[in-house]
Design a protein around this motif. Structure first.
Motif, PDB file in Angstrom:
ATOM      1  N   ALA A 124      40.466  43.483  44.004  1.00  0.00           N
ATOM      2  CA  ALA A 124      40.861  42.135  44.193  1.00  0.00           C
ATOM      3  C   ALA A 124      40.816  41.289  42.853  1.00  0.00           C
ATOM      4  O   ALA A 124      41.693  40.515  42.623  1.00  0.00           O
ATOM      5  CB  ALA A 124      39.906  41.372  45.212  1.00  0.00           C
ATOM      6  N   THR A 125      40.069  41.810  41.797  1.00  0.00           N
ATOM      7  CA  THR A 125      39.910  41.197  40.532  1.00  0.00           C
ATOM      8  C   THR A 125      40.536  42.010  39.237  1.00  0.00           C
ATOM      9  O   THR A 125      40.174  41.851  38.369  1.00  0.00           O
ATOM     10  CB  THR A 125      38.389  41.073  40.046  1.00  0.00           C
ATOM     11  OG1 THR A 125      37.736  42.527  40.098  1.00  0.00           O
ATOM     12  CG2 THR A 125      37.818  39.925  41.285  1.00  0.00           C
ATOM     13  N   ARG A 126      41.368  42.918  40.053  1.00  0.00           N
ATOM     14  CA  ARG A 126      42.033  44.055  38.928  1.00  0.00           C
ATOM     15  C   ARG A 126      43.406  44.239  39.041  1.00  0.00           C
ATOM     16  O   ARG A 126      43.928  44.984  39.666  1.00  0.00           O
ATOM     17  CB  ARG A 126      41.423  45.387  39.106  1.00  0.00           C
ATOM     18  CG  ARG A 126      40.107  45.936  38.383  1.00  0.00           C
ATOM     19  CD  ARG A 126      39.898  45.890  37.159  1.00  0.00           C
ATOM     20  NE  ARG A 126      38.460  45.943  36.970  1.00  0.00           N
ATOM     21  CZ  ARG A 126      37.821  47.017  37.406  1.00  0.00           C
ATOM     22  NH1 ARG A 126      38.184  48.207  37.637  1.00  0.00           N
ATOM     23  NH2 ARG A 126      36.278  47.156  37.305  1.00  0.00           N
ATOM     24  N   PRO A 127      44.061  43.127  38.475  1.00  0.00           N
ATOM     25  CA  PRO A 127      45.610  43.116  39.019  1.00  0.00           C
ATOM     26  C   PRO A 127      46.253  44.356  38.155  1.00  0.00           C
ATOM     27  O   PRO A 127      47.518  44.706  38.440  1.00  0.00           O
ATOM     28  CB  PRO A 127      46.261  41.904  38.212  1.00  0.00           C
ATOM     29  CG  PRO A 127      45.091  41.391  37.331  1.00  0.00           C
ATOM     30  CD  PRO A 127      43.811  41.745  37.853  1.00  0.00           C
TER      31      PRO A 127
ATOM     32  N   SER B  51      40.839  51.096  34.641  1.00  0.00           N
ATOM     33  CA  SER B  51      41.502  49.638  34.712  1.00  0.00           C
ATOM     34  C   SER B  51      40.437  48.697  34.201  1.00  0.00           C
ATOM     35  O   SER B  51      41.100  47.604  33.883  1.00  0.00           O
ATOM     36  CB  SER B  51      41.656  49.483  36.236  1.00  0.00           C
ATOM     37  OG  SER B  51      40.871  49.614  37.040  1.00  0.00           O
ATOM     38  N   GLU B  52      39.297  49.124  34.214  1.00  0.00           N
ATOM     39  CA  GLU B  52      38.165  48.209  33.718  1.00  0.00           C
ATOM     40  C   GLU B  52      38.063  48.098  32.157  1.00  0.00           C
ATOM     41  O   GLU B  52      38.335  47.090  31.481  1.00  0.00           O
ATOM     42  CB  GLU B  52      36.693  48.503  34.314  1.00  0.00           C
ATOM     43  CG  GLU B  52      35.786  47.822  33.779  1.00  0.00           C
ATOM     44  CD  GLU B  52      34.376  48.424  34.099  1.00  0.00           C
ATOM     45  OE1 GLU B  52      34.196  49.480  34.162  1.00  0.00           O
ATOM     46  OE2 GLU B  52      33.353  47.699  34.685  1.00  0.00           O
ATOM     47  N   ALA B  53      38.245  49.336  31.463  1.00  0.00           N
ATOM     48  CA  ALA B  53      38.335  49.338  30.254  1.00  0.00           C
ATOM     49  C   ALA B  53      39.557  48.793  29.425  1.00  0.00           C
ATOM     50  O   ALA B  53      39.479  48.478  28.293  1.00  0.00           O
ATOM     51  CB  ALA B  53      38.022  50.895  29.557  1.00  0.00           C
ATOM     52  N   PHE B  54      40.886  49.246  30.216  1.00  0.00           N
ATOM     53  CA  PHE B  54      41.946  48.663  29.491  1.00  0.00           C
ATOM     54  C   PHE B  54      42.740  47.596  30.351  1.00  0.00           C
ATOM     55  O   PHE B  54      43.596  48.041  30.994  1.00  0.00           O
ATOM     56  CB  PHE B  54      42.889  49.943  29.233  1.00  0.00           C
ATOM     57  CG  PHE B  54      42.373  51.074  28.636  1.00  0.00           C
ATOM     58  CD1 PHE B  54      42.176  50.798  27.216  1.00  0.00           C
ATOM     59  CD2 PHE B  54      42.460  52.428  29.031  1.00  0.00           C
ATOM     60  CE1 PHE B  54      41.564  51.913  26.279  1.00  0.00           C
ATOM     61  CE2 PHE B  54      41.810  53.137  28.316  1.00  0.00           C
ATOM     62  CZ  PHE B  54      41.405  53.179  26.793  1.00  0.00           C
TER      63      PHE B  54
ATOM     64  N   HIS C 256      44.023  44.552  54.530  1.00  0.00           N
ATOM     65  CA  HIS C 256      44.774  44.047  53.457  1.00  0.00           C
ATOM     66  C   HIS C 256      44.866  42.574  52.826  1.00  0.00           C
ATOM     67  O   HIS C 256      45.510  42.435  51.921  1.00  0.00           O
ATOM     68  CB  HIS C 256      46.360  44.460  54.229  1.00  0.00           C
ATOM     69  CG  HIS C 256      46.298  45.918  54.676  1.00  0.00           C
ATOM     70  ND1 HIS C 256      47.081  46.464  55.633  1.00  0.00           N
ATOM     71  CD2 HIS C 256      45.660  46.965  54.019  1.00  0.00           C
ATOM     72  CE1 HIS C 256      46.870  47.596  55.813  1.00  0.00           C
ATOM     73  NE2 HIS C 256      45.968  48.009  54.681  1.00  0.00           N
ATOM     74  N   GLY C 257      44.351  41.943  53.805  1.00  0.00           N
ATOM     75  CA  GLY C 257      43.942  40.335  53.343  1.00  0.00           C
ATOM     76  C   GLY C 257      43.322  40.248  52.017  1.00  0.00           C
ATOM     77  O   GLY C 257      43.516  39.562  50.983  1.00  0.00           O
ATOM     78  N   ARG C 258      42.473  41.244  51.831  1.00  0.00           N
ATOM     79  CA  ARG C 258      41.441  41.200  50.692  1.00  0.00           C
ATOM     80  C   ARG C 258      42.049  42.022  49.479  1.00  0.00           C
ATOM     81  O   ARG C 258      41.793  41.400  48.275  1.00  0.00           O
ATOM     82  CB  ARG C 258      40.195  42.046  51.179  1.00  0.00           C
ATOM     83  CG  ARG C 258      39.246  41.156  51.842  1.00  0.00           C
ATOM     84  CD  ARG C 258      38.255  41.885  52.492  1.00  0.00           C
ATOM     85  NE  ARG C 258      37.427  41.007  53.265  1.00  0.00           N
ATOM     86  CZ  ARG C 258      36.661  39.989  52.972  1.00  0.00           C
ATOM     87  NH1 ARG C 258      36.310  39.729  51.705  1.00  0.00           N
ATOM     88  NH2 ARG C 258      36.120  39.370  53.895  1.00  0.00           N
ATOM     89  N   TYR C 259      42.458  43.215  49.702  1.00  0.00           N
ATOM     90  CA  TYR C 259      43.193  43.963  48.406  1.00  0.00           C
ATOM     91  C   TYR C 259      44.333  44.660  48.958  1.00  0.00           C
ATOM     92  O   TYR C 259      44.327  45.116  49.989  1.00  0.00           O
ATOM     93  CB  TYR C 259      42.241  45.191  47.815  1.00  0.00           C
ATOM     94  CG  TYR C 259      41.185  45.552  49.064  1.00  0.00           C
ATOM     95  CD1 TYR C 259      41.464  46.248  49.956  1.00  0.00           C
ATOM     96  CD2 TYR C 259      39.892  44.876  49.006  1.00  0.00           C
ATOM     97  CE1 TYR C 259      40.700  46.789  50.840  1.00  0.00           C
ATOM     98  CE2 TYR C 259      39.043  45.288  50.134  1.00  0.00           C
ATOM     99  CZ  TYR C 259      39.391  46.299  50.868  1.00  0.00           C
ATOM    100  OH  TYR C 259      38.551  46.704  52.137  1.00  0.00           O
ATOM    101  N   VAL C 260      45.347  44.307  48.260  1.00  0.00           N
ATOM    102  CA  VAL C 260      46.675  44.604  48.869  1.00  0.00           C
ATOM    103  C   VAL C 260      47.218  46.046  48.311  1.00  0.00           C
ATOM    104  O   VAL C 260      47.414  46.108  47.239  1.00  0.00           O
ATOM    105  CB  VAL C 260      47.957  43.576  48.519  1.00  0.00           C
ATOM    106  CG1 VAL C 260      49.063  43.781  49.090  1.00  0.00           C
ATOM    107  CG2 VAL C 260      47.247  42.157  48.941  1.00  0.00           C
TER     108      VAL C 260
ATOM    109  N   LEU D 184      47.945  53.355  38.074  1.00  0.00           N
ATOM    110  CA  LEU D 184      48.671  53.531  39.447  1.00  0.00           C
ATOM    111  C   LEU D 184      47.746  55.033  40.186  1.00  0.00           C
ATOM    112  O   LEU D 184      47.675  55.829  39.521  1.00  0.00           O
ATOM    113  CB  LEU D 184      50.073  53.957  39.554  1.00  0.00           C
ATOM    114  CG  LEU D 184      50.427  54.236  40.783  1.00  0.00           C
ATOM    115  CD1 LEU D 184      50.501  53.009  41.949  1.00  0.00           C
ATOM    116  CD2 LEU D 184      52.039  54.699  40.747  1.00  0.00           C
ATOM    117  N   VAL D 185      47.121  54.471  41.468  1.00  0.00           N
ATOM    118  CA  VAL D 185      46.985  55.887  42.318  1.00  0.00           C
ATOM    119  C   VAL D 185      47.611  56.226  43.157  1.00  0.00           C
ATOM    120  O   VAL D 185      48.092  55.195  44.035  1.00  0.00           O
ATOM    121  CB  VAL D 185      45.395  55.563  42.566  1.00  0.00           C
ATOM    122  CG1 VAL D 185      44.864  56.627  43.216  1.00  0.00           C
ATOM    123  CG2 VAL D 185      44.323  55.327  41.507  1.00  0.00           C
TER     124      VAL D 185
END
Ligand SMILES: Cc1cc2nc3c(=O)[nH]c(=O)nc-3n(C[C@H](O)[C@H](O)[C@H](O)COP(=O)(O)OP(=O)(O)OC[C@H]3O[C@@H](n4cnc5c(N)ncnc54)[C@H](O)[C@@H]3O)c2cc1C
Ligand SMILES: *[C@@H]1O[C@H](CO)[C@@H](O)[C@H](O)[C@H]1NC(C)=O
Ligand SMILES: *[C@@H]1O[C@H](CO)[C@@H](O)[C@H](O)[C@H]1NC(C)=O
Ligand SMILES: *[C@@H]1O[C@H](CO)[C@@H](O)[C@H](O)[C@H]1NC(C)=O
Ligand SMILES: *[C@@H]1O[C@H](CO)[C@@H](O)[C@H](O)[C@H]1NC(C)=O
Ligand SMILES: *[C@@H]1O[C@H](CO)[C@@H](O)[C@H](O)[C@H]1NC(C)=O
Ligand SMILES: *[C@@H]1O[C@H](CO)[C@@H](O)[C@H](O)[C@H]1NC(C)=O
Ligand SMILES: *[C@@H]1O[C@H](CO)[C@@H](O)[C@H](O)[C@H]1NC(C)=O
Ligand SMILES: *[C@@H]1O[C@H](CO)[C@@H](O)[C@H](O)[C@H]1NC(C)=O
Ligand SMILES: *[C@@H]1O[C@H](CO)[C@@H](O)[C@H](O)[C@H]1NC(C)=O
Ligand SMILES: *[C@@H]1O[C@H](CO)[C@@H](O)[C@H](O)[C@H]1NC(C)=O
Length: 656
Positions: free
Chosen positions: A262-265, A58-61, A22-26, A67-68
Motif C-alpha cells: 500500500a505504501t510502495r507505488p 522496491s524499498e532500496a530503489f 483488493h481495497g487495501r492493495y491493488v 514487477l512480480v
C-alpha cells in the motif's frame, strides 16, 4: 511500525472476501494495467523468495519499478490445522497448490513420489507445514566449499549467511507460563526483530507430546537450548511460522507483499499469469536483459502472449520446478534434451533441471498394549463441543488452544557417528566410489556414480565434489544425517537429510506449459539405502526405551518386530519409502559452470546477461532443515547482492 500494519493486513486477508483484500492493495490482473514503459526489475514467481526480493528491491530503489508475475492468486491461506479442520490430514480448501506425481522410482518397487507445490501469492510459504527451522552451520559451510574453482566473491558459509537468517525473521518469546508448561527453551539473540515474517512457539501441546522427547533424551540425544544458531545436532524446539498473537500463518504474501504494498507505488504484482519463457534479442544470450514472455493462466491462445521489458534484470523465483521449466522453455538447458524437444538452443547449460533432490524416509510406528489415557488428544476434535471451544479459543487475543499448534515443533537431528559404530564402513563405500579409474568423460562414468544416463562430464565432476563434501558431512560428529519430528500419536518419520541420489526435472513435451516431469530416481545411489537402514535401526530403538516400552508397554508395529535382518529391513525400505517430504531443490544449482552449475555465487545464470535465479533451485545440496527459513535467508542475501551491484551501476551512471 511494520508489525502492527501486518496484523491489520492479515486480518484483512483472513476476513477473506476478495473485495476487502483488493481495497487495501491493488494487485494487477491484466497486462493493460502494467506500466507501458516496462519495469527495471521483473521477477518471475511471487513465492517465498520472489516476494522477499521484490520487497527489498522496491524499498532500496524507490525510483525504480519492480514487477512480480505470479501464477496463483491472493488466497486466504489457512494453516495446517486451522478451523474448521479437525484433523491435520484434512487438506480441504487448499486450492492454491499443484499436486504432482513423479515417474516411478525403480529402486523403490516402482513407487511414485507425491509432491505438493504452492501456487498462490506467497508460494509454498502460504501452504507449507509451518515448521520453521534452519540448517546446521556445516550445511552452509559445505555449500561454500562447493563453490571452489568458480568465480565471484560472494560467500555462502554459515558466517556469511547467518546475518540474513537473523534479518529474515522476527521471533517473539512465548509467555512465561507457556514456556514453563512445556519446558520451551530458546535464545532470542539468534533472531532479528524488524521483518514481519514471524516465528513463534505455540501455547498448546497435545497430552502425549513429551513422550518422544523423553525417549530421545533416554537414548542419549543432546537436549539443545536453541537450534537456530548454527549448532543443530540434538533435540530441539522449533518455532512455527505464525504470528505470536493471532497464531495465524505468517508467509511471504503477507510479510513481503500485503504489509508493504500500500505504501510502495513502485511495487507491482500481476497475478494469474504464467511466465512462459525469457527471450533474448536475436537469441543472443549476451544481448542484455531478456524480455519476459507471459500469458494469462486460463488463456492458451498464442495471441494472448505478452512481453514485459526489464531495464535492469530478470529474476527467476518460480521454485525448484518452475524455474528450470522456464529456463528449458527459453532454450537454456541440456543441449540434447532441448534438441529432442525441438526448442531452439540459446545456451547449453546441462545443470538446468538436473541435480534434483528431496528429503525422503520411512516411518516407525508402535501401539500400546495397555491403552494410556492422555488428554487432550486430536481425537477430542471429533467431540463437537471440544471442537467448537477450540475454534473460540483460536479467535481469542492472544489465540489459544489446539489450532495454534501447526504440524509439529519438536524434533531431533542426529549425526551418523552417533547412530552406529559401523558408519565407517559406509564412509569407506563412498571413498571407494570416489576412488576410481573411470574418467569424467568415460561413457561408463554416469553409471559408476548412479547418475542419469544423459549426465555430462561437468555434472559428473560436480557430483564427485558433492560426494566428497557429503562424505565429510557424514563423518562429522556435529553434522546431522537423520531428522525425526513428533507432535502426537504413535509414529515418527525417519528422514534422510543428505541423499546422494540425483533426479531430473524436464518439460513435459506433450504440453510444455504444464508442470514438468519429475524423475526422482530415489535410492538410485545404494549409499542412500545404507543410510536409510542405519537411520531406521537407530530410530526404532525409541520404542525400546523405558518411557515407551516399560512405562507404556509400547510395541513396535512398523517396521514390525518380525523384521530383523538387513535384507528384511531393506525390503521394507524399498516398499514403503516416502520419496518427498515436499522439499524439492537444487535444480538450478549454485556451482561453478565446470562443475555442472547453473548460477554463480551472485546467483547470476552462467553465460547469459541480465538473468538471475533466487529460490530453492539454487541450493547446491539439501540442508539439514525444512526449506522455508533457508529460502528466506538466501533471498535476503540475494537482495543485498543485487542492491549492491545496481547501486554501484546507478551511481556510476549518474556521475557520468
Ligand atoms: C505442502 C508443503 C509443506 C511444506 N512444509 C514445510 C515446512 O513445514 N517447513 C518448511 O520450512 N518448509 C516446508 N515446505 C517447503 C518450503 O515451503 C519451500 O521449500 C519454499 O517455500 C520454497 O520457496 P521458493 O521461493 O523456492 O518457491 P515457492 O515459494 O514455491 O514460490 C514459487 C512461486 O512461483 C510461482 N510460479 C511457478 N511457476 C511459475 C510461472 N511459470 N509463472 C509465474 N509464476 C510461477 C508459484 O505459483 C509460486 O508462487 C513445504 C512445502 C510444501 C509444498
Ligand atoms: C519397474 O518397472 C519396470 C518398467 O516397467 C520393470 O521393468 C521393473 O521390473 C519394475 N520393477 C519392479 C520391482 O517391479
Ligand atoms: C519439564 O521439566 C521439569 C523439570 O526438568 C520436569 O519435571 C517436567 O516433567 C517437564 N515437563 C514436561 C511437560 O516435559
Ligand atoms: C553424540 O554422542 C556424543 C558421545 O556420546 C554425545 O556427547 C553427543 O551429545 C551426541 N550427540 C547428539 C546429537 O546426541
Ligand atoms: C516478444 O518478443 C519476441 C522476440 O523479440 C518477438 O518475436 C515476439 O513477437 C514478441 N511478442 C509479442 C507478443 O510482442
Ligand atoms: C499391537 O501390535 C501387535 C503387533 O502387531 C499386535 O499383536 C497387537 O494386537 C496390537 N495391540 C493393539 C492393542 O492394537
Ligand atoms: C466433549 O468436550 C466437552 C468440552 O471439552 C467435555 O466437557 C465433554 O465431556 C466431552 N464429551 C465427551 C463425550 O468426551
Ligand atoms: C584406490 O584404488 C586403488 C586401486 O584400486 C587402491 O590401490 C587404493 O588403495 C585405493 N585407495 C583408497 C584410499 O581406497
Ligand atoms: C504430460 O502432459 C500431458 C498433457 O497434459 C498429460 O496427459 C501427461 O500425463 C503428462 N505426462 C506426465 C508424465 O506427467
Ligand atoms: C510390501 O507391501 C506389500 C503391500 O502392502 C506387502 O504385501 C509386502 O509384504 C511388502 N513387502 C515387504 C518386503 O515389506
Ligand atoms: C511391490 O509393490 C507391489 C504393488 O504395490 C506389492 O504388491 C509388492 O508386494 C511389492 N514388492 C515388494 C518386494 O515389496
Amino acid at each position: 511500525m511494520r508489525p502492527s500494519v501486518v496484523i491489520a493486513c492479515f486480518l484483512g486477508l483472513a476476513g477473506s472476501t476478495n473485495a476487502a483484500i483488493h481495497g487495501r492493495y491493488v494487485v494487477k490482473r491484466g497486462v493493460l494495467e502494467l506500466r507501458a514503459e516496462g519495469y527495471d526489475f521483473v521477477i518471475a514467481g511471487g513465492g517465498t523468495a520472489g516476494l522477499t526480493v521484490a520487497d527489498r528491491l522496491s524499498e532500496a530503489f524507490p525510483k525504480k519499478n519492480v514487477l512480480v508475475v505470479e501464477f496463483g492468486d491472493i488466497e486466504y491461506a489457512p494453516g495446517v490445522f486451522d478451523p474448521p479442520k479437525t484433523s491435520m490430514s484434512d487438506t480441504s480448501g487448499m486450492s492454491s497448490r499443484w499436486t504432482l506425481n513423479s515417474l516411478p522410482s525403480p529402486e523403490l518397487n516402482n513407487s511414485t513420489a507425491f509432491v505438493i507445490v504452492g501456487k498462490a501469492v506467497g508460494g509454498s510459504s502460504a501452504t507449507n507445514g509451518m515448521f520453521f527451522d534452519r540448517g546446521s552451520r556445516h550445511d552452509y559451510d559445505a555449500w561454500d566449499k562447493l563453490q571452489e574453482g568458480g568465480y565471484g566473491d560472494e560467500r555462502w558459509d554459515w558466517d556469511s549467511i547467518y546475518p540474513y537468517f537473523k534479518k529474515s525473521v522476527t521471533f517473539t518469546p512465548p509467555p512465561t507460563a507457556v514456556a514453563k508448561e512445556f519446558n520451551y527453551t530458546w535464545d532470542t539473540t539468534v533472531f532479528g526483530n524488524t521483518t514481519p515474517i514471524y516465528a513463534s512457539l505455540p501455547p498448546f501441546q497435545w497430552g502425549d507430546h513429551y513422550l518422544a522427547r523423553k525417549s530421545w533424551v533416554e537414548m542419549g540425544i543432546y537436549n539443545r537450548k536453541e537450534c537456530a544458531g548454527g549448532d543443530k545436532e540434538g533435540l530441539c524446539w522449533i518455532p512455527i511460522s505464525e504470528h505470536p498473537v493471532t497464531a495465524r500463518r505468517s508467509h511471504a504474501g503477507i510479510g513481503h507483499y500485503a504489509a508493504v504494498a500500500a505504501t510502495r507505488p513502485n511495487y507491482h504484482l500481476l497475478v494469474k499469469h504464467q511466465v512462459t519463457r525469457v527471450l533474448y534479442r536475436g537469441a543472443n544470450p549476451k544481448s542484455g536483459p531478456p524480455l519476459l514472455e507471459i500469458k494469462p493462466v486460463n488463456d492458451d491462445q498464442s495471441s494472448s502472449r505478452f512481453n514485459v521489458t526489464a531495464k535492469a534484470e530478470v529474476i527467476l523465483s518460480a521454485g525448484a520446478f518452475g524455474t528450470p521449466s522456464i529456463l528449458q522453455r527459453s532454450g537454456i538447458g541440456p543441449w540434447a534434451f532441448l534438441q529432442r524437444a525441438n526448442i531452439p538452443l540459446v545456451l547449453d547449460l546441462p545443470g538446468v533441471g538436473s541435480n534434483f533432490q528431496d528429503h525422503s524416509g520411512q516411518r516407525v510406528e508402535w501401539n500400546y498394549t495397555v491403552p494410556p489415557n492422555f488428554t487432550p488428544m486430536p481425537s477430542d476434535m471429533l467431540n463437537a463441543t471440544y471442537a467448537a471451544e477450540a475454534a473460540i479459543a483460536f479467535n481469542q487475543t492472544p489465540a489459544q488452544g489446539p489450532y495454534t499448534l501447526a504440524m509439529s515443533n519438536s524434533a531431533i537431528w542426529v549425526p551418523l557417528p552417533n547412530m552406529t559404530i559401523s558408519y565407517t564402513i559406509l564412509l569407506d563405500q563412498i571413498r571407494s566410489m570416489l576412488n576410481t579409474t573411470i574418467g569424467l568423460k568415460d561413457p561408463k562414468a554416469a553409471a559408476h556414480y548412479h547418475l542419469p544416463t544423459d549426465t555430462d562430464a561437468t555434472q559428473i565432476s560436480g557430483f564427485r565434489s558433492q560426494l566428497s563434501t557429503i562424505h565429510n558431512l557424514l563423518a562429522n560428529p556435529h553434522a546431522p544425517s537423520l531428522e525425526s519430528a513428533f507432535t502426537t500419536g504413535t509414529s515418527v518419520a525417519s528422514v534422510l537429510l543428505h541423499p546422494l541420489s540425483r533426479g531430473t526435472v524436464r518439460l513435459n513435451l506433450t504440453d510444455p506449459l504444464q508442470p514438468p516431469i519429475l524423475d526422482y530416481r530415489s535410492a538410485s545411489n545404494p549409499i542412500d539405502i545404507a543410510l536409510h537402514l542405519i537411520h531406521l535401526r537407530y530410530l526404532r530403538r525409541m520404542v525400546q526405551t523405558t518411557t515407551l516400552h516399560d512405562d507404556l508397554h509400547a510395541v513396535e508395529t512398523l517396521p514390525g518386530l518380525a523384521l530383523h535382518s538387513d535384507a528384511e529391513l531393506i525390503g521394507f525400505i524399498r516398499n514403503v519409502t516416502t520419496q518427498s517430504y515436499m522439499h524439492p531443490c537444487c535444480t538450478a544449482a549454485m556451482l561453478p559452470r565446470v562443475e555442472g552449475g547453473v548460477v554463480a555465487t551472485d546467483l547470476r545464470v552462467h553465460g547469459v546477461a541480465g538473468l538471475r535465479v533466487v529460490d530453492a533451485s539454487v541450493f547446491p545440496i539439501l540442508p539439514s532443515a525444512h526449506l522455508s527459513a533457508t529460502v528466506y535467508a538466501v533471498a535476503e542475501k540475494a537482495a543485498d547482492i543485487i542492491i549492491r551491484q545496481w547501486s554501484e551501476k546507478y551511481k556510476a551512471a549518474s556521475s557520468d
